[in-house]
Write a protein that holds these residues in place. Structure first.
Motif, mmCIF file in Angstrom:
data_model
loop_
_atom_site.group_PDB
_atom_site.id
_atom_site.type_symbol
_atom_site.label_atom_id
_atom_site.label_comp_id
_atom_site.label_asym_id
_atom_site.label_seq_id
_atom_site.Cartn_x
_atom_site.Cartn_y
_atom_site.Cartn_z
ATOM 1 N N UNK A 382 0.911 -1.085 0.106
ATOM 2 C CA UNK A 382 0.078 0.022 -0.057
ATOM 3 C C UNK A 382 0.906 1.220 0.163
ATOM 4 N N UNK A 383 2.035 1.080 0.979
ATOM 5 C CA UNK A 383 2.794 2.348 0.767
ATOM 6 C C UNK A 383 3.417 2.967 -0.581
ATOM 7 N N UNK A 384 3.775 1.536 -1.183
ATOM 8 C CA UNK A 384 4.363 1.772 -2.624
ATOM 9 C C UNK A 384 3.435 2.489 -3.655
ATOM 10 N N UNK A 385 2.300 1.762 -3.537
ATOM 11 C CA UNK A 385 1.285 2.473 -4.292
ATOM 12 C C UNK A 385 1.079 3.990 -3.919
ATOM 13 N N UNK A 386 0.919 4.315 -2.735
ATOM 14 C CA UNK A 386 0.781 5.642 -2.194
ATOM 15 C C UNK A 386 1.827 6.314 -2.647
ATOM 16 N N UNK A 387 3.289 5.899 -2.572
ATOM 17 C CA UNK A 387 4.228 6.845 -3.179
ATOM 18 C C UNK A 387 4.253 7.260 -4.724
ATOM 19 N N UNK A 388 3.800 5.987 -5.443
ATOM 20 C CA UNK A 388 3.840 6.335 -6.712
ATOM 21 C C UNK A 388 2.755 7.304 -7.152
ATOM 22 N N UNK A 389 1.631 7.284 -6.312
ATOM 23 C CA UNK A 389 0.421 8.415 -6.663
ATOM 24 C C UNK A 389 1.225 9.695 -6.155
ATOM 25 N N UNK A 390 1.672 9.601 -5.062
ATOM 26 C CA UNK A 390 2.352 10.952 -4.734
ATOM 27 C C UNK A 390 3.163 11.514 -5.562
ATOM 28 N N UNK A 391 4.196 10.754 -6.172
ATOM 29 C CA UNK A 391 5.131 11.333 -7.147
ATOM 30 C C UNK A 391 4.447 11.665 -8.453
ATOM 31 N N UNK A 392 3.263 11.034 -8.878
ATOM 32 C CA UNK A 392 2.788 11.186 -10.048
ATOM 33 C C UNK A 392 1.906 12.444 -9.858
ATOM 34 N N UNK A 393 1.180 12.834 -8.641
ATOM 35 C CA UNK A 393 0.555 13.983 -8.244
ATOM 36 C C UNK A 393 1.569 15.129 -8.393
ATOM 37 N N UNK A 394 2.597 15.269 -7.610
ATOM 38 C CA UNK A 394 3.634 16.217 -7.614
ATOM 39 C C UNK A 394 4.070 16.440 -8.998
ATOM 40 N N UNK A 395 4.422 15.649 -9.893
ATOM 41 C CA UNK A 395 4.881 15.784 -11.334
ATOM 42 C C UNK A 395 3.936 16.635 -11.984
ATOM 43 N N UNK A 396 2.367 16.099 -11.882
ATOM 44 C CA UNK A 396 1.243 16.955 -12.617
ATOM 45 C C UNK A 396 1.166 18.306 -12.066
ATOM 46 N N UNK A 397 1.308 18.431 -10.914
ATOM 47 C CA UNK A 397 1.126 19.831 -10.451
ATOM 48 C C UNK A 397 2.291 20.796 -10.778
ATOM 49 N N UNK A 398 3.513 20.193 -10.749
ATOM 50 C CA UNK A 398 4.796 20.831 -11.310
ATOM 51 C C UNK A 398 4.544 21.216 -12.777
ATOM 52 N N UNK A 399 3.964 20.305 -13.587
ATOM 53 C CA UNK A 399 3.683 20.642 -15.110
ATOM 54 C C UNK A 399 2.609 21.554 -15.127
ATOM 55 N N UNK A 400 1.763 21.612 -14.354
ATOM 56 C CA UNK A 400 0.523 22.571 -14.554
ATOM 57 C C UNK A 400 1.241 23.979 -14.411
ATOM 58 N N UNK A 401 2.065 24.096 -13.130
ATOM 59 C CA UNK A 401 2.381 25.712 -12.814
ATOM 60 C C UNK A 401 3.495 26.140 -13.396
ATOM 61 N N UNK A 402 4.307 25.142 -14.424
ATOM 62 C CA UNK A 402 5.369 25.565 -15.281
ATOM 63 C C UNK A 402 6.672 25.314 -14.725
ATOM 64 N N UNK A 403 6.681 24.401 -13.630
ATOM 65 C CA UNK A 403 7.950 24.093 -12.963
ATOM 66 C C UNK A 403 8.613 22.804 -13.610
ATOM 67 N N UNK A 404 9.643 23.224 -14.400
ATOM 68 C CA UNK A 404 10.252 21.879 -15.063
ATOM 69 C C UNK A 404 10.841 21.059 -14.330
ATOM 70 N N UNK A 405 11.573 21.717 -13.242
ATOM 71 C CA UNK A 405 12.287 20.925 -12.400
ATOM 72 C C UNK A 405 11.704 19.891 -11.783
ATOM 73 N N UNK A 406 10.291 20.177 -11.624
ATOM 74 C CA UNK A 406 9.643 19.071 -10.663
ATOM 75 C C UNK A 406 9.310 18.071 -11.440
ATOM 76 N N UNK A 407 9.349 17.878 -13.008
ATOM 77 C CA UNK A 407 9.319 16.528 -13.478
ATOM 78 C C UNK A 407 10.273 15.459 -13.243
ATOM 79 N N UNK A 408 11.363 16.184 -12.824
ATOM 80 C CA UNK A 408 12.593 15.148 -12.506
ATOM 81 C C UNK A 408 12.271 14.288 -11.301
#
Length: 501
Positions: A382-408
């Motif tokens: 469950x923790x692994x799935x949550x971590x993947x979800x968190x990484x995906x969420x942060x990546x999407x937010x970074x892309x939306x606000x134009x922070x290319x560094x967050x995609x890495x």
């Protein structure tokens, strides 16, 4: 008591062998110890010209084979001609065509890299030459000059030095003027050396000067002395070899032979270039088939992968030193190394922020999961799935606000992060938040130092180009593994023993 002598002998052998192979690679294959080093190379083009006679034609040009210069690349072109480059003691480019008419132009281009080996050692002692047969009108004058100079010399070298000075003397005697009227200075020097049985041979050399065109080969003479060929520029009254001189022909054969043509000639153009020393050494190893045990023989994709993998021992060395010698606590043994690898992809600041956000959100989710009394494997999953979800969420937010560094942030090792969150959660429950902060802070500190070491350009250059360095790292790790004393952070316990004086 078990002897440690074999262990230390083994470690010493690892260290010595690692250093020796690295030095050998630098000396033998000219791989630079420092990245960014530049070397000078020369691009030389020989242009062969002759008039065709409407018959089959063949042109043979001598090619450079000089220890002072390595041939980095060479090619010969001419439309309609067949080409063959013969190897051996006398390398030659041979062009051939069934019928040549009119003015013909053939081209040969070579890239030369200086090796610094200006002295020419003789492979074996040369045969004593036959005395030169002078013309009747020249014999008496030549013998008088030769005998006079011979009496004032003590060796082949001193004889050559004295003779060159006499030939270039501004106050020429009648005998010398007679000889120079029918011989060039170089020819006269060579004939006189041979008359005394001194091993000497004429060579043709090209002076390398940047952006020069239509240059010709110049004659020189090599004189044998104590296992070495010493160069004499008789025309300019100079002994020794300049760094920018390449010996184009040194076997006493002709530079250019043309059959089926007339009015043949060859001239040279040259250009000095600056190249990467590392790229030059790689090209030279490819030319000499010396890449058998080099990572450069791998495809580029695999080379890129190994450049990352070979940095791991550096991170491991940092972790072992900080944990064994300094005594810094971390969450997981080598988790900081993997985090440092992620920092290399994300940059340090972005990586630190991403790591803290993921772990913080992960700990909050993990605190809820602990109330459900799940089995360990289900909880970790469950923790692994949550971590993947968190990484995906942060990546999407970074892309939306134009922070290319967050995609890495996707470069973080998800499984390792999940286990880190699990360990920190258990540590929080057993020992409290202070222990979590100590372990988490120590992990980030060690990961940061490992990142600084692994991202260093000099270290990246060493670990990929000098594989023997990894044996040195292994030796250091083994030595630190024998340390059983106090860690540096443990010494504070003894502070009260010092007392106030």
């Amino acid at each position: 008591m078990h002897s440690r002598k074999p262990f230390f002998i083994f470690v010493a052998l690892l260290f010595i062998f690692g250093i020796s192979t690295s030095i050998y690679r630098s000396v033998e294959h000219n791989v630079p110890f420092f990245p960014g080093k530049q070397v000078q190379s020369w691009s030389v083009e020989a242009k062969v010209m002759f008039n065709g006679t409407d018959k089959p034609a063949e042109a043979s040009l001598s090619l450079p084979q000089d220890p002072a210069f390595d041939v980095l690349a060479e090619n010969a072109t001419s439309a309609g001609y067949g080409l063959n480059i013969s190897e051996g003691e006398d390398r030659r480019a041979v062009w051939s065509i069934r019928e040549a008419s009119g003015r013909q132009s053939l081209y040969y281009r070579v890239t030369l890299v200086p090796t610094g080996q200006l002295s020419v050692d003789a492979e074996e002692k040369p045969v004593t030459p036959e005395p030169y047969l002078w013309q009747v009108t020249e014999r008496g004058a030549a013998e008088q000059i030769i005998n006079d100079v011979w009496e004032r010399s003590a060796s082949n070298l001193s004889f050559a030095q004295q003779l060159m000075s006499v030939i270039n003397d501004s106050n020429q005697s009648q005998n010398l003027a007679l000889l120079l009227s029918v011989n060039t200075r170089t020819q006269l020097f060579l004939h006189m050396m041979q008359s005394k049985g001194v091993p000497a041979k004429q060579v043709s050399g090209l002076m390398l000067e940047d952006q020069r065109r239509r240059q010709q080969l110049n004659p020189y003479v090599q004189v044998y002395q104590d296992g070495e060929w010493v160069l004499f520029d008789v025309e300019n009254n100079k002994q020794g070899r300049p760094e920018n001189l390449v010996l184009w022909q040194h076997n006493g054969l002709s530079v250019l032979d043309v059959t089926g043509g007339s009015n043949s000639q060859v001239n040279f153009s040259m250009l000095q270039e600056t190249r990467s020393a590392l790229a030059t050494s790689i090209d030279m190893m490819m030319n000499t088939d010396s890449l058998d045990f080099s990572l450069y023989q791998l495809p580029l994709e695999e080379q890129s992968t190994f450049k990352g993998i070979l940095l791991i021992p550096i991170g491991v060395l940092v972790v072992v030193f900080l944990r064994v010698i300094i005594g810094i606590k971390t969450s997981g043994t080598f988790m900081p190394v993997l985090i440092a690898l992620a920092f290399i992809q994300t940059t340090l600041l972005t990586g630190l922020i991403g790591f803290l956000l993921i772990v913080a959100f992960g700990l909050m989710i993990r605190s809820y999961l602990s109330q459900l009394n799940l089995l360990l494997i289900s909880r970790i999953s469950a923790v692994i799935i949550v971590v993947i979800f968190i990484i995906g969420l942060f990546t999407l937010i970074s892309y939306k606000v134009g922070l290319s560094e967050g995609l890495t942030i996707t470069f973080f090792p998800m499984i390792i992060l999940a286990w880190t969150i699990e360990r920190m959660s258990i540590l929080w429950e057993e020992e409290g938040p202070k222990s979590v902060m100590m372990a988490g802070g120590g992990s980030l500190f060690v990961a940061t130092l490992a990142y600084l070491a692994m991202s260093n350009t000099l270290i990246q250059h060493w670990v990929f180009n000098f594989l023997g360095i990894h044996l040195v790292i292994l030796a250091l790790v083994l030595v630190m593994g024998q340390y059983t004393g106090y860690r540096l952070t443990e010494l504070k316990r003894f502070k009260p023993l010092a007392g106030d004086k």
